[in-house]
Motif scaffolding. Sequence first.
Motif, PDB file in Angstrom:
ATOM      1  N   VAL A  99     -12.418  31.647  20.890  1.00 52.07           N
ATOM      2  CA  VAL A  99     -13.668  31.519  20.141  1.00 52.07           C
ATOM      3  C   VAL A  99     -13.641  30.277  19.256  1.00 52.07           C
ATOM      4  CG1 VAL A  99     -15.113  32.581  18.360  1.00 52.07           C
ATOM      5  CG2 VAL A  99     -14.123  33.996  20.187  1.00 52.07           C
ATOM      6  N   PHE A 100     -12.538  30.065  18.570  1.00 52.59           N
ATOM      7  CA  PHE A 100     -12.438  28.909  17.677  1.00 52.59           C
ATOM      8  C   PHE A 100     -12.379  27.601  18.463  1.00 52.59           C
ATOM      9  CE2 PHE A 100     -10.519  32.177  14.727  1.00 52.59           C
ATOM     10  CZ  PHE A 100     -11.602  32.190  13.856  1.00 52.59           C
ATOM     11  N   TYR A 101     -11.758  27.615  19.648  1.00 48.92           N
ATOM     12  CA  TYR A 101     -11.752  26.402  20.472  1.00 48.92           C
ATOM     13  C   TYR A 101     -13.161  26.067  20.952  1.00 48.92           C
ATOM     14  CZ  TYR A 101      -6.861  25.020  21.011  1.00 48.92           C
ATOM     15  OH  TYR A 101      -5.604  24.520  20.792  1.00 48.92           O
ATOM     16  N   LEU A 102     -13.961  27.095  21.210  1.00 47.88           N
ATOM     17  CA  LEU A 102     -15.350  26.850  21.591  1.00 47.88           C
ATOM     18  C   LEU A 102     -16.097  26.157  20.454  1.00 47.88           C
ATOM     19  CD1 LEU A 102     -17.686  27.203  23.582  1.00 47.88           C
ATOM     20  CD2 LEU A 102     -18.072  29.480  22.607  1.00 47.88           C
ATOM     21  N   CYS A 103     -15.835  26.613  19.232  1.00 44.73           N
ATOM     22  CA  CYS A 103     -16.452  25.961  18.065  1.00 44.73           C
ATOM     23  C   CYS A 103     -16.001  24.511  17.951  1.00 44.73           C
ATOM     24  CB  CYS A 103     -16.094  26.724  16.794  1.00 44.73           C
ATOM     25  SG  CYS A 103     -16.734  28.412  16.722  1.00 44.73           S
TER      26      CYS A 103
END
Length: 425
Positions: A301-305
């Motif tokens: 999720v954070f890599y998507l951000c």
Amino acid sequence: MSPLARIRATAPPSAVAAGLIAVTVGVTSAAALVFTAARAAGADAREVSSWMLALGVGIAVTCAGLSLRYKAPVVTSWSTPGAALLATSLSGVSMAKAVGAFVFCAALIMVSGLTGWFARIMDRIPVPLASALLGGVLLEFGTGLFSQMGGSFAIAFPVFVLYLVARRLLPRYAVVVALGGGVAASVLTGGWHLERVRLSLAQPVFTAPEFDWKVLISVGVPLFVVTMASQNLPGVAVLRASGYEVPVSPVLTWTGAVQAVLAPFGAFGLNLAAMTAAICTGDGAHPDRQRRYLAAVWAGVFYLCVGLLGATVASLLTAMPHALVLAVAGVGLLATIEASLASALSDPASREAAVVTFLATASGVTLLGVGSAFWGLLAGVLTSVIASAGRRRRAIASAPAPRSEAPGADTPLLDAVEEAPAGGR
């Protein structure tokens, strides 16, 4: 289940924090190389942000998808040594030919997964050597916690002390407490430079691949080799050293397939993570090892951000104190380093090979463009083979001479022949 209970089940603070720390460490340690590699291929600002977007989306899909599929913390990342290789080898290469090399590398990764040859190699690596490899890979981050105390004592020392205290009082949230204390300390000391941060969203830029055999050989093949040897190999070792028997071949096939789809947008290399994966496989991610896969999902999720805010990430990197990243990574990996060293030295028969693997990997040596993880494992396997051959020779030399069971169990064959009657010859 109430909404609050559902949130606690899917987003435990320790898992969310572990995912955030893993992404922070991964981005701050390698994003600059991605930007350098993109610039080497002649990328403009829009194309650079497209590279970050493609990599962020690819990592998010593989992290979350594979972790949910296998209920294990499968953390992926971009190829850091691959980015370093591209930064020096893409000079004078057009973006279309560079994308062609990315697609070719992805195809080679898919073939290695579909044929299963890489998994067969990994199955032959003893657990102590895999654990020693993991310890050597993580040593730099473990020592980084203390090396930062020399120049950034006001940040690194509070992180260390708060972690130790929280490990006794709030063990589930020890890393979270250390992270919060480090952020507070860095703010109080003026370590942040938020005026450098600019908010902007990334836009995908498609580049049709062009396949030039010279570029495929000079860029695509080396990119595949360093990705497999320096990233996927230690990535598998991290999972196995942590007790997660994830099938290697399907994982490689999926990472190669996702890379192939996103390569025209700048996804030059997707692979299993090693150092950042260890953050999500350790005790700090979740007390229940069966639930640590949530840390990898949140990392996705954070890599998507990160991908969506590709251009913003670069400015944020310059604003964040580097000492904070190294200190938090150091405390987050303490338990994992401890476990890997204990496993590496657990078997006296393979202890020497494990030490050689650990030292060679920790040395950081790079030969022929391949990182120390590969050479450390190779040195350990060589030590193990030679040591095993020596033990076999000693065992044969010290074994008693074979004795015949006829005509008597305790009678040498020659004596029996000499004692036999003449008519019996």
